[in-house]
Scaffold this active site. Sequence first.
Site, PDB file in Angstrom:
ATOM      1  N   GLY A 116       0.825  -1.216   0.000  1.00 46.49           N
ATOM      2  CA  GLY A 116       0.000   0.000   0.000  1.00 46.49           C
ATOM      3  C   GLY A 116       0.855   1.260   0.000  1.00 46.49           C
ATOM      4  CE  LYS A 117       1.403   3.068   5.807  1.00 42.78           C
ATOM      5  NZ  LYS A 117       0.679   1.762   5.941  1.00 42.78           N
ATOM      6  CB  CYS A 232      -1.877   0.020  11.926  1.00 43.79           C
ATOM      7  SG  CYS A 232      -1.428  -1.705  11.976  1.00 43.79           S
TER       8      CYS A 232
HETATM    9  N1  SAM Z   1       3.720  -1.037   4.626  1.00 48.68           N
HETATM   10  C1  SAM Z   1       2.805  -2.105   4.304  1.00 48.68           C
HETATM   11  C2  SAM Z   1       1.682  -1.562   3.464  1.00 48.68           C
HETATM   12  O1  SAM Z   1       1.391  -0.356   3.541  1.00 48.68           O
HETATM   13  O2  SAM Z   1       1.093  -2.312   2.657  1.00 48.68           O
HETATM   14  C3  SAM Z   1       2.317  -2.790   5.577  1.00 48.68           C
HETATM   15  C4  SAM Z   1       3.458  -3.288   6.421  1.00 48.68           C
HETATM   16  S1  SAM Z   1       3.016  -4.196   7.845  1.00 48.68           S
HETATM   17  C5  SAM Z   1       2.404  -2.984   8.891  1.00 48.68           C
HETATM   18  C6  SAM Z   1       4.564  -4.572   8.538  1.00 48.68           C
HETATM   19  C7  SAM Z   1       5.430  -5.518   7.710  1.00 48.68           C
HETATM   20  O3  SAM Z   1       6.665  -5.732   8.424  1.00 48.68           O
HETATM   21  C8  SAM Z   1       4.820  -6.890   7.484  1.00 48.68           C
HETATM   22  O4  SAM Z   1       4.738  -7.139   6.118  1.00 48.68           O
HETATM   23  C9  SAM Z   1       5.792  -7.845   8.157  1.00 48.68           C
HETATM   24  O5  SAM Z   1       5.948  -9.058   7.476  1.00 48.68           O
HETATM   25  C10 SAM Z   1       7.090  -7.063   8.176  1.00 48.68           C
HETATM   26  N2  SAM Z   1       8.026  -7.514   9.245  1.00 48.68           N
HETATM   27  C11 SAM Z   1       7.808  -8.458  10.193  1.00 48.68           C
HETATM   28  N3  SAM Z   1       8.913  -8.613  10.943  1.00 48.68           N
HETATM   29  C12 SAM Z   1       9.835  -7.769  10.479  1.00 48.68           C
HETATM   30  C13 SAM Z   1      11.189  -7.485  10.831  1.00 48.68           C
HETATM   31  N4  SAM Z   1      11.783  -8.109  11.856  1.00 48.68           N
HETATM   32  N5  SAM Z   1      11.846  -6.555  10.124  1.00 48.68           N
HETATM   33  C14 SAM Z   1      11.251  -5.923   9.097  1.00 48.68           C
HETATM   34  N6  SAM Z   1       9.967  -6.146   8.722  1.00 48.68           N
HETATM   35  C15 SAM Z   1       9.271  -7.064   9.385  1.00 48.68           C
END
Ligand code: SAM
Length: 490
Positions: A116-117, A232
């Site tokens: 999304g972002k 979020c």
């Molecule tokens: N930015 C995305 C969007 O707007 O569509 C949503 C991101 S979501 C809030 C957070 C993301 O961080 C997930 O896809 C998750 O798999 C990833 N994540 C999980 N553990 C992580 C880590 N240790 N380091 C970096 N990213 C991680």
Amino acid sequence: MEKNSLPAPFLSRIQQQLGAEAPLFLQSLALTSETSIRLNPFKGAEIAGEAVPWCAQGLYLPERPSFVADPLYHAGAYYVQEASSMMIGMTIDEQGDTNKEGRPLRILDLCAAPGGKSSLLAGAMPPGSLLISNEVIASRAAILAENMARWGHPGVIVTQNDPKDFAFLEGFFDLVVVDAPCSGEGMFRKDPAAIAEWSPDNVENCALRQQRILRDIAPVVRPGGMLVYSTCTFAPQEDEEMVSWLLSELGDDFELAPFALQEGWGWDSLRLAGVKDAAHRAWPHRVRGEGLFICRFRRKGEGNEEQGITPVPRGFEGNKDLRREERKKRKNKEQGIKKGKGGSEEWRELVAPFIADDPDLHQELADDRVFLYPKAVAEVMPLLTGRLRMLRKGVLAGKLHRKGLAPAHELALSSLLSETVPRCALEKEAALRYLQKEDLPAADFHLPATHLPTANWLLPTYQNIPLGWAKLVGPRLKNQLPVNWRIRRL
Ligand code: SAM
């Protein structure tokens, strides 16, 4: 949502945070979420809706349609995104204030899936910019790659790396976005699974993970560049306290970079560490969107905006497997050129009828595949290749065969297509049959009157937006949609 379906420690903390407003917040969790989309600025679809005040391409829809039954969705004409998340665009606009000449930016979206972002950033960045859209979890990175292919922007590289893997890019990025994995309280209304996963321990673990991510990635922001942090969730440990943590741990290098929002939008603008508008929070009872927290930091020091390619640190070994793969690709490339494609430049003639004439576009032949991305991105590609696990780079134009180019699906969805590639307009019903991978008989389409400069390759379109490729074989359109892109069930 029943109040007693929410965990008691969450309820008591919300009571502390919101006081007399807490009942309004809880009532809002029982309401249906708004449906919103963001239009792809490169595709020009016309869709009616009510404007999202903080995002020029954002629209609230009157009701939730069946997106799977909308050919425009499959064509990447819009992205379904809840409205609060569209606030990320404000941070790049503000960055634009210090970049009035529209200098290309280097952006890293570190936690990017499902995209999304990243899709918003790709649409908002100046021409020639690079966006590295990264996701550490493999299955989620694959979805990110598909969504970015559908969005069709040539300046995007999709990677699947741990935040630590970016360490060699110290001081490289103008903007780094950390949309952190979090306890997801802002998604309670949309995703009841977020309630099941919530616990005070999970909030604590999320905060520790966010600290690790921020500590690992902060060095890659260039002096003068920006670090955007968002979650979020409403949990102060992951929001306000993360701001305090960052200032105490990394405050020699980073300061808050406030940005003001319009009052009428309903966001809660926070004063933190004595700085007005240091962060903003969307509460669902005040804002037409889900919960979100967003803030921004500037890396101290004067930025050298013309810094060029950051040198590779001495002794950097890189990843051996990836280096081996690169060597193989280079060898194949040489062989591919020798193998009767006539000479090092002839392949460009095979690609030319398909792509727009753009002097800033770089074309790369790797093995028998052709990739397209901006020249400014090509300049930094040698630095990145072999060190990051790239799932996509720019736009794959297609595969070269003896007789010409077999264009890739993602080229059809990209902004690089030549206007002269013949198109054939489909009505909705035929478009949906095309998207289910049916061949179409002559009765379903009008052949363009023009000569077909791209062998028999044609672009079926819906409302003037390409859906993919087809080949004209006799009186039929032979469907060239990749199997994994087809609609399985309407
Ligand atoms: N930015 C995305 C969007 O707007 O569509 C949503 C991101 S979501 C809030 C957070 C993301 O961080 C997930 O896809 C998750 O798999 C990833 N994540 C999980 N553990 C992580 C880590 N240790 N380091 C970096 N990213 C991680």
